[in-house]
Design a protein around this motif. Structure first.
Motif, PDB file in Angstrom:
ATOM      1  N   CYS A   7      38.482 -40.684  10.833  1.00  0.00           N
ATOM      2  CA  CYS A   7      38.345 -40.844  12.279  1.00  0.00           C
ATOM      3  C   CYS A   7      38.288 -42.325  12.613  1.00  0.00           C
ATOM      4  O   CYS A   7      37.632 -43.095  11.916  1.00  0.00           O
ATOM      5  N   ASP A  11      35.918 -41.828  17.480  1.00  0.00           N
ATOM      6  CA  ASP A  11      36.435 -40.470  17.345  1.00  0.00           C
ATOM      7  C   ASP A  11      35.328 -39.498  16.995  1.00  0.00           C
ATOM      8  O   ASP A  11      35.184 -38.444  17.589  1.00  0.00           O
ATOM      9  N   TRP A  14      32.645 -38.023  19.682  1.00  0.00           N
ATOM     10  CA  TRP A  14      32.940 -37.031  20.719  1.00  0.00           C
ATOM     11  C   TRP A  14      32.093 -35.796  20.511  1.00  0.00           C
ATOM     12  O   TRP A  14      31.938 -35.294  19.400  1.00  0.00           O
ATOM     13  N   ARG A  16      31.536 -31.836  20.938  1.00  0.00           N
ATOM     14  CA  ARG A  16      32.273 -30.600  21.190  1.00  0.00           C
ATOM     15  C   ARG A  16      31.708 -29.944  22.449  1.00  0.00           C
ATOM     16  O   ARG A  16      30.502 -29.876  22.624  1.00  0.00           O
ATOM     17  N   PHE A  51      43.764 -41.005  16.307  1.00  0.00           N
ATOM     18  CA  PHE A  51      42.667 -40.048  16.239  1.00  0.00           C
ATOM     19  C   PHE A  51      42.982 -39.058  15.121  1.00  0.00           C
ATOM     20  O   PHE A  51      44.153 -38.810  14.813  1.00  0.00           O
ATOM     21  N   SER A  52      41.960 -38.477  14.522  1.00  0.00           N
ATOM     22  CA  SER A  52      42.193 -37.554  13.421  1.00  0.00           C
ATOM     23  C   SER A  52      42.890 -36.283  13.897  1.00  0.00           C
ATOM     24  O   SER A  52      42.835 -35.927  15.076  1.00  0.00           O
ATOM     25  N   HIS A  54      41.931 -33.412  13.326  1.00  0.00           N
ATOM     26  CA  HIS A  54      40.898 -32.468  13.745  1.00  0.00           C
ATOM     27  C   HIS A  54      40.536 -32.679  15.222  1.00  0.00           C
ATOM     28  O   HIS A  54      40.298 -31.712  15.961  1.00  0.00           O
ATOM     29  N   THR A  55      40.502 -33.935  15.636  1.00  0.00           N
ATOM     30  CA  THR A  55      40.245 -34.219  17.043  1.00  0.00           C
ATOM     31  C   THR A  55      41.408 -33.752  17.909  1.00  0.00           C
ATOM     32  O   THR A  55      41.214 -33.192  18.999  1.00  0.00           O
ATOM     33  N   SER A  58      41.035 -30.141  18.362  1.00  0.00           N
ATOM     34  CA  SER A  58      39.954 -29.816  19.285  1.00  0.00           C
ATOM     35  C   SER A  58      40.371 -30.010  20.739  1.00  0.00           C
ATOM     36  O   SER A  58      40.014 -29.220  21.612  1.00  0.00           O
ATOM     37  N   ARG A  64      37.229 -30.187  23.288  1.00  0.00           N
ATOM     38  CA  ARG A  64      36.717 -31.539  23.485  1.00  0.00           C
ATOM     39  C   ARG A  64      37.313 -32.157  24.737  1.00  0.00           C
ATOM     40  O   ARG A  64      38.481 -31.952  25.043  1.00  0.00           O
TER      41      ARG A  64
END
Length: 285
Positions: A7, A11, A14, A16, A51-52, A54-55, A58, A64
């Motif tokens: 991240c 990042d 954040w 959830r 950003f990853s 995973h982000t 989301s 997110r």
């Protein structure tokens, strides 16, 4: 650039969203559609916007709230059409304590010029005492956390303020007598429920009618229904079942539900007789 599992600064900070909103889900769907149209995987897109993956996932799933840097970088990567910037202006967080399928109706409630409710399962939320509401939420399956339960109670209390804050808006409730006879808690809690309902229904803008247990089969046996009208004269209806709710805007269907409700009004006890029945039920405790 970042690797798939890394991240960038900020990042990981954040949060959830505890209760994603419709606008977040819609924004996420637009990001996903544009990304896929560009032929990018989440990992590839994540590297480009720093950003990853995973982000990215989301955001696309509405879990997110994207920050400004995400929106700006995503715009640059996805063609600078301005679509994401414009969509981001309308983002709002979820409304804690309100089911996702109920939020649109709750927003319409706040601007309605009239509201009607028929209930055969529970005391309507706008008339529930705190004891009663807590008992309802505590019986929810799956079980709520303490934080979720308190959020539900706060949301219900906030909705109930409409009865006092909007004295020029007529609120009509038709409730089956069996609802008030259903046991919960101890006698004192049940007395407080009757006191609460009697107090709310005494407001000049609130009309409560009870359908007695000896009444014949009637026009609203298909289930609970809520009806409202907006300042512009638009009519909407709302029906709810297990884990779902439906906002009804079709004029023919809404007109039919209004006809059923109006018919039931003539079959229920008058407001005065309904109040007398509730006072007797309270006295029997």
């Amino acid at each position: 650039m970042t690797t798939d599992n890394t991240c960038v600064a900020g990042d990981g900070d954040w949060e959830r969203e505890p209760d994603p909103s419709d606008s977040l889900r819609t924004f996420g769907a637009v990001v996903q559609a544009l990304r896929e149209h560009a032929g990018l995987t989440r990992a590839q897109f994540g590297e480009l916007v720093r950003f990853s993956k995973h982000t990215v996932a989301s955001v696309e799933l509405g879990r997110r709230m994207p920050d400004e840097s995400f929106v700006e970088r995503a715009e640059g990567v996805l063609g600078n059409t301005g679509a994401l910037r414009k969509a981001a202006r309308h983002l709002s967080r979820g409304e804690p304590g309100l089911a996702a399928w109920f939020r649109r109706w709750a927003r319409l409630e706040r601007v309605a010029v009239s509201l009607c409710t028929y209930e055969c399962r529970l005391v309507p939320g706008l008339l529930q005492s705190e004891d009663y509401a807590r008992a309802v939420f505590e019986g929810t399956i799956p079980l709520l956390t303490n934080e979720q339960l308190e959020a539900q109670l706060v949301a219900r209390t906030e909705r109930q303020k409409m009865l006092h804050e909007r004295p020029h808006v007529p609120f009509s409730f038709i409730v089956e007598e069996a609802v008030f006879r259903r046991r919960f808690g101890d006698r004192e809690q049940r007395r407080r429920l009757f006191d609460h309902v009697l107090e709310r229904s005494a407001l000049r803008n609130v009309k409560l009618q009870v359908v007695p247990v000896e009444a014949e089969l009637h026009a609203c046996l298909d289930g609970p229904v809520r009806l409202l009208e907006t300042l512009e004269g638009r009519r909407y209806a709302y029906s709810e079942g297990q884990q779902n709710g439906r906002l009804i805007a079709d004029s023919k269907e809404v007109r039919l539900l209004h006809q059923r409700y109006d018919t039931l009004r003539s079959q229920a006890l008058t407001p005065q007789d309904s109040r007398g029945l509730l006072e007797r039920l309270r006295g029997d405790l």
